[in-house]
Every structure is written in structure tokens, then in C-alpha cells.
Design a protein around this motif. Structure first.
Motif, mmCIF file in Angstrom:
data_model
loop_
_atom_site.group_PDB
_atom_site.id
_atom_site.type_symbol
_atom_site.label_atom_id
_atom_site.label_comp_id
_atom_site.label_asym_id
_atom_site.label_seq_id
_atom_site.Cartn_x
_atom_site.Cartn_y
_atom_site.Cartn_z
ATOM 1 N N ALA A 49 0.829 -1.208 0.000
ATOM 2 C CA ALA A 49 0.000 0.000 0.000
ATOM 3 C C ALA A 49 0.860 1.254 0.000
ATOM 4 C CB ALA A 49 -0.932 -0.003 1.214
ATOM 5 N N GLY A 53 0.498 0.909 -3.928
ATOM 6 C CA GLY A 53 -0.874 1.361 -3.742
ATOM 7 C C GLY A 53 -1.787 1.128 -4.918
ATOM 8 N N ARG A 61 -1.940 6.614 -0.418
ATOM 9 C CA ARG A 61 -1.106 5.446 -0.100
ATOM 10 C C ARG A 61 -0.689 5.474 1.360
ATOM 11 N NH1 ARG A 61 2.206 6.703 -4.578
ATOM 12 N NH2 ARG A 61 4.015 6.751 -3.181
ATOM 13 N N MET A 64 -3.786 4.619 3.524
ATOM 14 C CA MET A 64 -4.122 3.204 3.464
ATOM 15 C C MET A 64 -3.106 2.378 4.235
ATOM 16 S SD MET A 64 -6.476 1.219 2.110
ATOM 17 C CE MET A 64 -6.464 -0.281 3.079
ATOM 18 N N ALA A 65 -1.830 2.701 4.073
ATOM 19 C CA ALA A 65 -0.777 1.977 4.779
ATOM 20 C C ALA A 65 -0.901 2.164 6.294
ATOM 21 C CB ALA A 65 0.599 2.438 4.298
ATOM 22 N N LEU A 219 -8.327 -3.049 0.875
ATOM 23 C CA LEU A 219 -7.238 -2.448 0.114
ATOM 24 C C LEU A 219 -7.568 -2.425 -1.375
ATOM 25 C CD1 LEU A 219 -4.384 -1.343 -0.311
ATOM 26 C CD2 LEU A 219 -3.536 -3.698 -0.227
ATOM 27 N N THR A 223 -8.343 1.019 -3.715
ATOM 28 C CA THR A 223 -7.510 1.404 -4.859
ATOM 29 C C THR A 223 -8.361 1.622 -6.110
ATOM 30 O OG1 THR A 223 -7.106 -0.919 -5.450
ATOM 31 C CG2 THR A 223 -5.504 0.144 -4.007
#
Length: 236
Positions: A49, A53, A61, A64-65, A219, A223
Motif C-alpha cells: 500500500a 498502492g 497510499r 491506506m498503509a 485495500l 484502490t
């Protein structure tokens, strides 16, 4: 992007299968080895991610990470201690705040039937799991109830955006994200029921199989659903 996710998905679920093998079917709890193998799939998703990503912009990114990272922290805490569920819930709650920030600004029309279903299920869970412990464990229950409310908000928002539509986001992405959060909701429901003795059918497998699938779908869904901002270039 699909080929990227096919490759990362294969590696991810192989790590999940390895964790299942290393922990004797997810059952050798509360050891350093158990926690280590438990977080390896999430570490992979977190790295993917952040570094790639699947087309997300840099800030998305990072967000999300961060959501995945705090999920991994929660995994480690719960994997190390039987009473780590409350601190783990705090970590997961922080992760869900990052997740929610990716799509909460998009228009959401709440799906009333799904909301009623969630409220009905909350009454069942509350009666079975929360009320009996309220007198002796009020503080921890407040923390876990707050986390459950946050997860429910994420799930309701994600499912409502898919069922009622969201013009600013990709439809297929909305579907996968809704499935992901719904699986997360199921995973936590089974966790609470098993923690209080009501769920006895392969509880560890049911909780973790739905959880790992949820993280992957969230995830993947994000995206695809989150719009990628492209900068226009002016030619003089």
C-alpha cells in the motif's frame, strides 16, 4: 492493476496459509511465534500500500498503509495476550479512522434497511456479550463498544455507498470495499461471540479467515474506488 493485485494476493494468502500451518490451525495462541506469523501478511499489504498502492496517490497510499499498520499492531497485541483484546481494539480503531478518511467525504445516502439490520444485530450482540459484563468490566466495555461503533460506521458507510451509489467513486471498487468491511464486521462479531463462549465452531479459523479476506478486499476496493487525481499540464 489487476495483475498486480493477483500477484500480491497470491503472496498474501500464501502467508496466511503459512501462519495457519505455523500456528496449528490458528490455535497456538499467545506466543511470540504466533504473533510474528500473524502479522506477516499484514506487513506485506502495508508495504504494498505504501510503496505502490495500485495507482493511489501518495497521500492516499500513506493513509491506506497507516490503516493496515495499526491493524497489524492490533494483531500483535491480541496475538500475545488473552486480555489484549481491548488494547487491540484501540489499535484497530485508529486504523479504521484512517480507512474512513479515504471515503467519508464522498456523498453517502444511508441504506435504511441495512441500518435496521445492523441495529437489530447490535441489540443481539449487546444482550449476549455486553450486558452480562457491564457491572464488572465497564471501562473495557466502553472502549470496545466505541470501537464497534466506529467499525459499524465504516461498514454502514461502505455498504450504503455501494447499494445507493456514489457518483464520485468507481462502482466495482465500492463493491469490494463494501464486502471487505462487511467481512470485518462479521469477523469482529464472531470474535465477541467466541470470546464470551457463544461461538464454538472453529472460532479462530472463522475470525481470522474473514479478517484476512476483509483486509485484502478493503485495500483492493479502495484502490479502485478512490478517484486518482491527475494534474493537468499547461502548454504555453
Amino acid at each position: 492493476m489487476r495483475s498486480q493485485f493477483s500477484s500480491i494476493g497470491l503472496a498474501y494468502f500464501l502467508l496466511v496459509a503459512n501462519f495457519n500451518y505455523q500456528s496449528n490451525g490458528f490455535n497456538d495462541h499467545y506466543t511470540l511465534s504466533y504473533s510474528f506469523w500473524k502479522v506477516t501478511p499484514i506487513i506485506l499489504l502495508t508495504a504494498f500500500a505504501y510503496l505502490n498502492g495500485g495507482g493511489l496517490g501518495k497521500e492516499h497510499r500513506k493513509t491506506m498503509a497507516a490503516g493496515l499498520f495499526f491493524g497489524g499492531v492490533g494483531d500483535w497485541i491480541i496475538g500475545m495476550r488473552h486480555d489484549g483484546i481491548i488494547l487491540g481494539a484501540l489499535a484497530f480503531g485508529i486504523g479504521h479512522l484512517f480507512y474512513l478518511s479515504l471515503f467519508r467525504h464522498h456523498e453517502t445516502k444511508v441504506h435504511s434497511k441495512f441500518l435496521l439490520g445492523m441495529l437489530a444485530w447490535a441489540l443481539v450482540i449487546g444482550q449476549l456479550c455486553f450486558v452480562p459484563m457491564l457491572a464488572d468490566h465497564r471501562g473495557p466495555l466502553v472502549v470496545f463498544a466505541s470501537y464497534s461503533l466506529l467499525l459499524s460506521t465504516c461498514t454502514l458507510t461502505a455498504v450504503s455507498q455501494f447499494l445507493n451509489g456514489s457518483k464520485s467513486q468507481n462502482k466495482e471498487g465500492l463493491l469490494y470495499r463494501a464486502i471487505g468491511f462487511f467481512l470485518f464486521y462479521i469477523s469482529d462479531s464472531v470474535l465477541m461471540l467466541s470470546h464470551t463462549g457463544y461461538w464454538k465452531l472453529a472460532p479462530s479459523f472463522c475470525v481470522l479467515s474473514t479478517y484476512y479476506t476483509a483486509q485484502y478486499f478493503i485495500l483492493y476496493g479502495n484502490t479502485m474506488a478512490v478517484p486518482t487525481v491527475t494534474k493537468s499540464v499547461k502548454i504555453n
